[in-house]
Design a protein around this motif. Sequence first.
Motif, mmCIF file in Angstrom:
data_model
loop_
_atom_site.group_PDB
_atom_site.id
_atom_site.type_symbol
_atom_site.label_atom_id
_atom_site.label_comp_id
_atom_site.label_asym_id
_atom_site.label_seq_id
_atom_site.Cartn_x
_atom_site.Cartn_y
_atom_site.Cartn_z
ATOM 1 N N GLY A 304 1.375 -0.784 -0.445
ATOM 2 C CA GLY A 304 -0.201 0.045 0.295
ATOM 3 C C GLY A 304 0.939 1.468 -0.151
ATOM 4 O O GLY A 304 0.665 2.434 -0.639
ATOM 5 N N SER A 305 1.668 1.468 0.537
ATOM 6 C CA SER A 305 2.481 2.532 0.416
ATOM 7 C C SER A 305 3.129 2.574 -1.175
ATOM 8 O O SER A 305 4.088 3.677 -0.791
ATOM 9 C CB SER A 305 3.673 2.035 1.694
ATOM 10 N N ALA A 306 3.698 1.253 -1.242
ATOM 11 C CA ALA A 306 4.245 1.386 -2.684
ATOM 12 C C ALA A 306 3.545 2.103 -3.637
ATOM 13 O O ALA A 306 3.866 3.396 -4.285
ATOM 14 C CB ALA A 306 4.586 0.258 -3.288
ATOM 15 N N VAL A 307 2.364 1.849 -3.548
ATOM 16 C CA VAL A 307 1.248 3.199 -4.239
ATOM 17 C C VAL A 307 1.194 3.986 -4.246
ATOM 18 O O VAL A 307 0.727 4.533 -4.843
ATOM 19 C CB VAL A 307 -0.435 1.687 -3.507
ATOM 20 N N VAL A 308 0.671 4.250 -3.178
ATOM 21 C CA VAL A 308 0.978 5.330 -2.692
ATOM 22 C C VAL A 308 2.150 6.327 -2.927
ATOM 23 O O VAL A 308 1.900 7.433 -3.761
ATOM 24 C CB VAL A 308 0.567 6.180 -0.895
ATOM 25 N N LEU A 309 3.442 5.942 -2.864
ATOM 26 C CA LEU A 309 4.518 6.215 -2.899
ATOM 27 C C LEU A 309 4.498 6.550 -5.013
ATOM 28 O O LEU A 309 5.073 7.795 -4.657
ATOM 29 C CB LEU A 309 5.643 5.674 -2.960
ATOM 30 N N LEU A 310 3.823 6.194 -5.421
ATOM 31 C CA LEU A 310 4.069 6.244 -6.664
ATOM 32 C C LEU A 310 3.479 6.803 -7.174
ATOM 33 O O LEU A 310 2.883 8.540 -8.087
ATOM 34 C CB LEU A 310 3.839 4.584 -6.994
ATOM 35 N N VAL A 311 1.730 7.465 -6.351
ATOM 36 C CA VAL A 311 0.927 8.879 -6.185
ATOM 37 C C VAL A 311 1.682 10.367 -6.118
ATOM 38 O O VAL A 311 1.488 10.753 -6.971
ATOM 39 C CB VAL A 311 -0.594 8.358 -5.320
ATOM 40 N N PHE A 312 2.347 9.779 -5.180
ATOM 41 C CA PHE A 312 2.958 11.080 -5.063
ATOM 42 C C PHE A 312 4.146 11.808 -6.288
ATOM 43 O O PHE A 312 4.192 12.392 -6.818
ATOM 44 C CB PHE A 312 4.023 10.619 -3.712
ATOM 45 N N PHE A 313 4.748 10.128 -6.431
ATOM 46 C CA PHE A 313 5.383 10.520 -7.678
ATOM 47 C C PHE A 313 4.801 11.438 -8.931
ATOM 48 O O PHE A 313 5.318 12.072 -9.898
ATOM 49 C CB PHE A 313 6.533 9.299 -7.620
ATOM 50 N N ALA A 314 3.769 10.838 -9.153
ATOM 51 C CA ALA A 314 3.219 11.391 -10.490
ATOM 52 C C ALA A 314 2.992 12.820 -9.723
ATOM 53 O O ALA A 314 3.129 13.546 -10.506
ATOM 54 C CB ALA A 314 1.984 10.686 -10.365
ATOM 55 N N PHE A 315 2.418 13.513 -8.810
ATOM 56 C CA PHE A 315 1.910 14.284 -8.535
ATOM 57 C C PHE A 315 3.102 15.283 -8.584
ATOM 58 O O PHE A 315 3.054 16.313 -9.095
ATOM 59 C CB PHE A 315 1.254 14.707 -6.986
ATOM 60 N N TYR A 316 4.547 15.131 -7.803
ATOM 61 C CA TYR A 316 5.667 15.392 -8.748
ATOM 62 C C TYR A 316 5.984 16.449 -9.310
ATOM 63 O O TYR A 316 6.601 16.832 -9.513
ATOM 64 C CB TYR A 316 6.261 14.738 -7.654
ATOM 65 N N PHE A 317 6.285 14.757 -10.441
ATOM 66 C CA PHE A 317 6.073 15.112 -12.074
ATOM 67 C C PHE A 317 4.956 16.342 -12.588
ATOM 68 O O PHE A 317 5.335 16.683 -13.444
ATOM 69 C CB PHE A 317 6.715 13.898 -12.673
#
Length: 349
Positions: A304-317
Amino acid sequence: MTEISLIIPAYNEAAIIQATVSELDIFMKNAMPGRSFEIIVVDDGSTDGMSDKLEALDMPNLRVERHARNRGRGAGVRTGFAAAVGDYVVTLDSDLSYSPDHIPRMLAPLEEGKADIVLASAYHPDGVVRNVPWMRAKLSLYGNKVLSAGVRGQLHTLTCIVRAYRREVVKKLELVSDGKDLHIEIIQKANLFGYRLAEIPATLDWRDKSRAKRVGKGSSFPLFALSGTIASHLVYNYVLRPGAMLFLPVAALSMIIFIGAMTLIGGWLIRTVGFMEHGFFYAVYYGLRETLLQGSLTMTLTAGSAVVLLVFFAFYFQSLQSKKQFEELYLLMARMNDRLKDLERDKTD
């Protein structure tokens, strides 16, 4: 030729405006003799007779610009910018909480060619804050710390109105904010043009004792009155430097993923060693099976943390892309605006 334009946006300050303007006039004549200056008070739709108070003053170098309705501090500053004719433009608060002796100190780096914008900073390591309510001062301090992260610690105070500018800067920047966000908008857009920003330590002293009572009026808790400002600071921090706000959640999620992964891998290796007597492939399979069954909660949290981390990276880019597009569009529009002004000037000549 006017050298210095002093701009004071004010709203319903009839009780103090005459004293403010008179003190400023006396200071400029005594502390900066021989310097030509104008004082521009922007009446932001006052309803307490402030304009009448200003008209009663016999002061040739005083000009009053009026708004038909209250539009906000940012609109007042922008109106002052448009009206200013001085080589240097200084914006001040209406009650002179930052005393006039900051003016020559701010002008010095401009005149020496060391800066294009100079900010008075009460939150500078050598700055001073006096007579400001404790809650208000702390919220402002930490709000500016958040914003400072957005400019990589380049500045300590980004929200103060007390600043000095070269006239070229205020004429170049196309500004839109009507509220206090204008102070941050100026820094954001000045950085796009490569203007040099400097900061001087300043003393903030609320001399108007009634001001503390007016802050947060209508709210039972000061934090509620300032919640809009706090939210605005967070938004601008994200706009100025998206990675600054995302660092903590990304770091926390990365730590959770690392610990979870190490826990699962460690458990799998221990169980695999325990099953080695049944053969290598048997040990690997059953060690993994037992690890997944017994560590289902750890695995769920890690995944779950990995999925949320990917979302944060998507927001960042995505935010980086939006920031780049905004900067390119703003610079393009600024060049077009300069070209139009040149064409109008050529047509007039």
